[in-house]
Design a protein around this motif. Structure first.
Motif, PDB file in Angstrom:
ATOM      1  N   TYR A  74     -15.310  16.004 -23.492  1.00 29.37           N
ATOM      2  CA  TYR A  74     -15.234  14.742 -22.742  1.00 29.37           C
ATOM      3  C   TYR A  74     -16.182  14.743 -21.548  1.00 29.37           C
ATOM      4  O   TYR A  74     -16.670  13.687 -21.140  1.00 29.37           O
ATOM      5  N   HIS A  90      -7.521  11.282 -19.632  1.00 25.46           N
ATOM      6  CA  HIS A  90      -8.501  10.739 -20.566  1.00 25.46           C
ATOM      7  C   HIS A  90      -7.831  10.295 -21.864  1.00 25.46           C
ATOM      8  O   HIS A  90      -7.187  11.088 -22.544  1.00 25.46           O
ATOM      9  N   VAL A 133      -8.890   9.090 -25.528  1.00 29.52           N
ATOM     10  CA  VAL A 133     -10.130   9.262 -26.280  1.00 29.52           C
ATOM     11  C   VAL A 133      -9.992   8.721 -27.701  1.00 29.52           C
ATOM     12  O   VAL A 133      -8.896   8.573 -28.234  1.00 29.52           O
ATOM     13  N   GLN A 154     -14.201   7.202 -24.657  1.00 32.93           N
ATOM     14  CA  GLN A 154     -13.126   7.603 -23.745  1.00 32.93           C
ATOM     15  C   GLN A 154     -12.997   6.611 -22.602  1.00 32.93           C
ATOM     16  O   GLN A 154     -13.969   5.959 -22.202  1.00 32.93           O
TER      17      GLN A 154
END
Length: 369
Positions: free
Chosen positions: A10, A40, A42, A53
């Motif tokens: 990420y 996050h 995603v 994301q």
């Protein structure tokens, strides 16, 4: 949600999308000792590769003595080879669907039309002053800066605790971890500077990468604001600087307005309000205690949420009910009314006491994501 073992992925996706090094630019989220996977959301393809994301950074606040649950939404990124496939839309809508359980309000900075699709409204109040050497030479000619010095803030012992103390003295503030203070104030390539008098801290400044913007100014005594500005102009060698101020910092505005060359009133980020009563009570209280509010009553149904706000001799009160016949506004109308000066154009006949809106919401760059 991203897994801890996907940290490198990420971060790489963010770096690729934004052409930056997020570990350096946003250390409060991405320094090596922080597991930021839980913020996050995603999208991964069939091979498990991250394609998109959207992250939300929790920023608990205190506004007018009221705790507010706020999240700053950022790092909206899609891999170039996956653009146009709808991943951002799915992730944004999923975050907004889940947000009311955890947040009273989401905040972001981005393209207005793009994020209006997700019920964010451009608003808030930021005052930007222009101050130059000519102002210092004339309006501040009698201001004594002897004994003042400006040094990198975190070269000074006790700087983190000092900055925390001044931040929490504000009428509205994001809670900043003292342990993370250096990462917070250096985020987005800013430079925090201490203002010292005879080697004792009397305030601090946060300046932009170019040194031409003071994005944050905190002094223990309002009387030292002109001294700090004059000292910084000499320190930086800049002909002109911009100084940002929240509307509710009345001492800072009174000082800057007495010598600045000019000013503009601008927006401060985009907002998606989940709990209208909570946000209304907090920021009306901030405004009542600082700028002042005329007594009155405002009652409406805001995006399906009934509210009645009163200002009287006892201060501000907000009830989760509406008076009979109260105007009903959809989310865009409600946020336009509360967050912008354009509320006068909102249909439906909302009656608002003069001067109540826009709410004085402001975001320091150090608290952005």
């Amino acid at each position: 949600m991203a897994r801890p073992d996907e940290r490198e992925e990420y971060i790489d996706l963010a770096n690729y999308a934004f052409k930056i090094d997020v570990e350096c630019v946003l250390p409060k989220m991405y320094s090596k000792d922080i597991d930021s996977s839980g913020m996050h959301m995603v999208a991964a393809d069939g091979q498990g590769r991250l394609r998109a994301q959207v992250a939300v950074y929790p920023e608990p606040m205190n506004a007018g003595g009221f705790p507010l649950r706020v999240g700053y939404l950022g790092i909206v990124s899609v891999h170039p080879r996956a653009r146009g496939e709808g991943h951002m839309k799915v992730l944004m809508n999923k975050w907004i669907e889940e947000a009311p359980a955890s947040y009273d309000m989401l905040v972001l900075y981005g393209n207005r039309q793009r994020y209006e699709y997700f019920d964010f409204t451009l608003g808030g109040v930021k005052i930007k002053y222009s101050v130059g050497e000519v102002n210092a030479r004339h309006a501040l000619r009698e201001v004594n800066v002897e004994g003042l010095s400006i040094r990198p803030l975190f070269e000074i012992e006790g700087a983190a605790a000092y900055a925390s103390k001044l931040n929490e003295a504000r009428p509205s503030f994001v809670h900043r971890s003292e342990r993370q203070m250096q990462d917070i104030l250096t985020g987005l390539e800013q430079q925090p500077l201490g203002v010292l008098e005879d080697d004792k801290l009397i305030g601090y400044l946060v300046v932009s990468k170019t040194g031409k913007e003071l994005t944050e100014l905190a002094m223990e005594r309002a009387a030292d604001i002109p001294r700090a500005i004059k000292a910084y102009l000499a320190h930086s060698g800049a002909d002109w600087i911009a100084v940002f101020a929240p509307e509710y910092d009345t001492e800072l505005n009174a000082s800057l307005s007495s010598f600045a060359e000019n000013y503009t009133i601008e927006t401060s980020d985009m907002y998606n309000i989940m709990d209208f009563a909570r946000v209304l009570e907090a920021y009306l209280t901030v405004k009542h205690r600082t700028i002042g509010l005329m007594p009155g009553v405002f009652s409406a149904v805001l995006d399906g949420q009934p509210v009645t706000a009163r200002v009287d001799g006892n201060g501000v009160t907000v009830e989760r009910s509406a008076q009979p016949g109260a105007v009903e506004l959809d989310k865009k109308q409600a946020q336009t009314l509360l967050l912008t000066p354009h509320g006068r154009y909102v249909g439906g006949g909302a009656h608002v006491p003069a001067g109540w809106f826009p709410l004085p919401i402001f975001w320091y760059i150090a608290d952005k994501f």
